[in-house]
Design a protein around this motif. Structure first.
Motif: not given
Length: 209
Positions: A25-52
């Protein structure tokens, strides 16, 4: 004169989107928030290369076939034609002949007028084995379709995939054409440069010519 706008014909990548039965399944989530890093939000995805919306590299169904990073990117940029073949259970030479696609390098097939992208379709239009030789005869190099695959969901022989590959026609699947009028367009549907991959999600867009 106002420049014609690009039309997005790719599926949005969302955590609710339907994927091939049993695939990642496709999944997007924030690995780290700006509050956690002090500067930026950082996202990550898990996906098949055949998604969408995605391209199939020949390696997907042929162990000796080209992988994504070996494909000619010119295949995925340039003039294309959208035709409407809704209402057919399968599409091959007989269904395509009336459209006069001689010299069309990229052909996009609209097979449905309504689809819930959160539900994998129980039934969809597939391509028959005679499609590859016909498209090669007409000069088509890229075939796009608004279904999850050019073959049935339970196919093991992958006859349409192999027919297209054997005739040098490359595959773009899961485009969104339900609100697109038939006609001639510019197409951009670039795969990511994923080393060794059998497919890649794309952001597919068209603009009327």
């Amino acid at each position: 004169m106002e420049k014609k706008k690009w039309i997005d014909i790719s599926q949005p990548l969302t955590n609710e989107m339907a994927v091939w039965p049993g695939d990642t399944p496709f999944s997007f989530q924030l690995s780290y928030t700006k509050e956690q890093t002090g500067s930026v939000n950082i996202g990550q995805i898990t996906t098949s290369v055949h998604s969408g919306t995605h391209i199939d590299a020949p390696f997907h169904f042929d162990h000796e076939g080209k992988k994504v990073h070996e494909l000619d990117i010119d295949l995925y940029i340039g003039t294309a034609r959208v035709i409407d073949v809704t209402g057919y259970e399968s599409v091959g030479r007989a269904e395509l002949e009336p459209f006069g696609i001689e010299g069309v390098p990229r052909l996009l097939l609209r097979t449905m007028t309504d689809r819930d992208l959160t539900v994998f379709p129980e039934k969809y239009t597939v391509l028959r084995e005679d499609v590859g030789p016909y498209l090669k005869e007409k000069g088509v190099r890229l075939l796009g379709i608004d279904t999850p695959s050019v073959d049935p969901v339970d196919s093991k022989k992958m006859l349409a995939h192999h027919s297209l590959h054997e005739n040098d026609v490359f595959i773009l699947e899961n485009i969104v054409l339900e609100k697109v009028e038939p006609g001639n367009y510019e197409l951009i549907a670039l795969p990511l440069a994923i080393e060794g991959a059998d497919g890649s999600p794309v952001r597919a867009v068209i603009r009327p010519i």
